[in-house]
Design a protein around this motif. Structure first.
Motif, short mmCIF file in Angstrom:
data_model
loop_
_atom_site.label_atom_id
_atom_site.label_comp_id
_atom_site.label_asym_id
_atom_site.label_seq_id
_atom_site.Cartn_x
_atom_site.Cartn_y
_atom_site.Cartn_z
N TYR A 18 0.84 -1.20 0.00
CA TYR A 18 0.00 0.00 0.00
C TYR A 18 0.88 1.26 0.00
N ILE A 19 0.41 2.25 -0.73
CA ILE A 19 1.01 3.58 -0.76
C ILE A 19 -0.12 4.55 -0.46
N GLY A 20 0.07 5.49 0.44
CA GLY A 20 -1.03 6.38 0.78
C GLY A 20 -0.57 7.73 1.30
N ALA A 21 -1.49 8.71 1.21
CA ALA A 21 -1.25 10.05 1.72
C ALA A 21 -1.91 10.19 3.09
N GLU A 22 -1.12 10.52 4.08
CA GLU A 22 -1.65 10.69 5.43
C GLU A 22 -2.54 11.93 5.47
N GLY A 23 -3.77 11.76 5.91
CA GLY A 23 -4.69 12.88 5.97
C GLY A 23 -5.82 12.80 4.97
N ARG A 26 -8.39 8.65 0.59
CA ARG A 26 -8.74 8.43 -0.81
C ARG A 26 -7.52 8.42 -1.72
N ILE A 27 -6.46 9.10 -1.27
CA ILE A 27 -5.23 9.16 -2.06
C ILE A 27 -4.36 7.98 -1.67
N SER A 28 -4.62 6.84 -2.29
CA SER A 28 -3.90 5.62 -1.92
C SER A 28 -3.98 4.62 -3.06
N GLN A 29 -3.10 3.64 -2.98
CA GLN A 29 -3.12 2.53 -3.93
C GLN A 29 -2.74 1.26 -3.20
N HIS A 30 -3.47 0.19 -3.47
CA HIS A 30 -3.22 -1.12 -2.86
C HIS A 30 -3.09 -2.14 -3.99
N TYR A 67 0.94 16.62 2.05
CA TYR A 67 0.55 15.33 2.61
C TYR A 67 1.79 14.44 2.72
N ARG A 68 1.92 13.77 3.83
CA ARG A 68 3.02 12.83 4.02
C ARG A 68 2.66 11.50 3.35
N LEU A 69 3.54 11.00 2.50
CA LEU A 69 3.31 9.73 1.82
C LEU A 69 3.95 8.60 2.61
N THR A 70 3.17 7.57 2.86
CA THR A 70 3.66 6.42 3.60
C THR A 70 3.49 5.15 2.77
N ALA A 71 4.22 4.13 3.12
CA ALA A 71 4.16 2.86 2.40
C ALA A 71 4.28 1.71 3.38
N GLY A 72 3.81 0.56 2.97
CA GLY A 72 3.93 -0.61 3.83
C GLY A 72 3.34 -1.85 3.20
N LEU A 73 3.31 -2.92 3.99
CA LEU A 73 2.77 -4.20 3.55
C LEU A 73 1.73 -4.67 4.57
N TYR A 74 0.68 -5.31 4.09
CA TYR A 74 -0.28 -5.89 5.02
C TYR A 74 -0.86 -7.18 4.46
N ASP A 75 -1.42 -7.98 5.35
CA ASP A 75 -2.03 -9.25 4.99
C ASP A 75 -3.52 -9.02 4.75
N VAL A 76 -4.04 -9.48 3.62
CA VAL A 76 -5.41 -9.18 3.22
C VAL A 76 -6.46 -9.74 4.18
N PHE A 93 8.39 3.92 10.91
CA PHE A 93 7.14 4.10 10.18
C PHE A 93 7.52 4.66 8.82
N PRO A 94 7.44 3.84 7.76
CA PRO A 94 8.01 4.24 6.45
C PRO A 94 7.36 5.48 5.85
N THR A 95 8.13 6.53 5.75
CA THR A 95 7.73 7.74 5.03
C THR A 95 8.55 7.81 3.76
N ILE A 96 7.90 7.85 2.63
CA ILE A 96 8.62 7.76 1.36
C ILE A 96 8.69 9.09 0.62
N GLY A 97 8.02 10.11 1.14
CA GLY A 97 8.08 11.40 0.47
C GLY A 97 6.90 12.27 0.85
N GLN A 98 6.71 13.31 0.06
CA GLN A 98 5.63 14.26 0.29
C GLN A 98 4.83 14.47 -0.98
N LEU A 99 3.56 14.75 -0.80
CA LEU A 99 2.69 15.12 -1.91
C LEU A 99 2.23 16.55 -1.65
#
Length: 239
Positions: A18-23, A26-30, A67-76, A93-99
């Motif tokens: 998952y990649i997502g914008a904190e806050g 809706r701004i995410s991808q799984h 927005y802070r962009l975060t990434a990670g892995l999860y089990d469905v 807590f993986p922060t990969i960049g900013q939007l």
């Protein structure tokens, strides 16, 4: 964005990236690893691969915000989120960049005061209910700057400082280094001064660089008159 992964071992769980914008959720991808072409059960220790992820920004996303962009892995099935560690073995807590979602720049926006050569300010508006002052500032970006300036608002009564607020515009969500030239940024700041706040008080307003506490010089737009390093707004003139 492009991401590089390396498997540490085979994983039996249904891992999703998952990649997502904190806050704004809706701004995410799984997606499954490698776009679904490399399930976790097929991983081999040491195996590396790259992925590209694209985030869609909804039209009604709050603008003038970072927005802070975060990434990670999860089990469905369990929605268990895998804990991330750095190379030293410390949990992170993986922060990969900013939007950065900018506002729409205006053509030749109006302003009254000029701070340095990069920031303008329209005439401030003060609202006073006798207990709390609401200071509304409308900033204008005259040109890009790499500096994240802080504002100060000092409430002065009988020549004494009774209250002050320091911070970055929009509660730090949209610092000055992110502003595009021509953007108009509205920011209202609550200032608590207590029940003794009277009509004889005023507010001193300015901008400074946090690292040096050096204040920006201020000039008036219409005649280039130098105003020092702060402007004054009378509380008596509040709405």
């Amino acid at each position: 964005g492009r991401f590089l992964f390396q498997a540490m071992a085979t994983e039996s769980r249904h891992v999703v990236v998952y990649i997502g914008a904190e806050g704004d959720e809706r701004i995410s991808q799984h997606s499954y690893p490698a776009g679904g072409n490399l399930l976790a059960s097929d991983w081999q220790a040491g195996q590396k691969w790259s992925e590209h992820h694209f985030l869609e920004i909804p039209a009604d996303t709050e603008a003038q915000r970072i927005y802070r962009l975060t990434a990670g892995l999860y089990d469905v099935p369990s929605v268990y989120t895998f804990t991330a560690y750095n190379s030293a073995g410390n949990q992170i807590f993986p922060t990969i960049g900013q939007l950065i979602v900018h506002g729409q720049p205006a053509h030749n926006p109006d302003y009254t005061y000029r701070f340095g050569d990069s920031i303008g300010l329209q005439e401030p508006v003060v609202r006073n209910d006798g207990v709390q002052i609401q200071l509304c500032l409308t900033w204008v970006s005259l040109k890009r700057t790499e500096t994240n300036y802080h504002y100060f608002a000092h409430v002065i009564e009988n020549d004494e400082l009774v209250s002050q607020v320091d911070g970055q515009p929009r509660q730090g969500d949209y610092p000055t280094s992110a502003w595009l030239s021509g953007e108009v940024i509205e920011d209202c700041i609550p200032v608590d001064v207590g029940p003794t706040s009277g009509a004889d008080g005023h507010i001193n307003i300015g901008l400074y660089k946090l690292e040096t506490f050096g204040r920006l010089p201020i000039t008036r737009r219409d005649d280039d008159a130098s105003l020092g390093d702060f402007i004054t707004v009378d509380i008596a003139q509040s709405n």
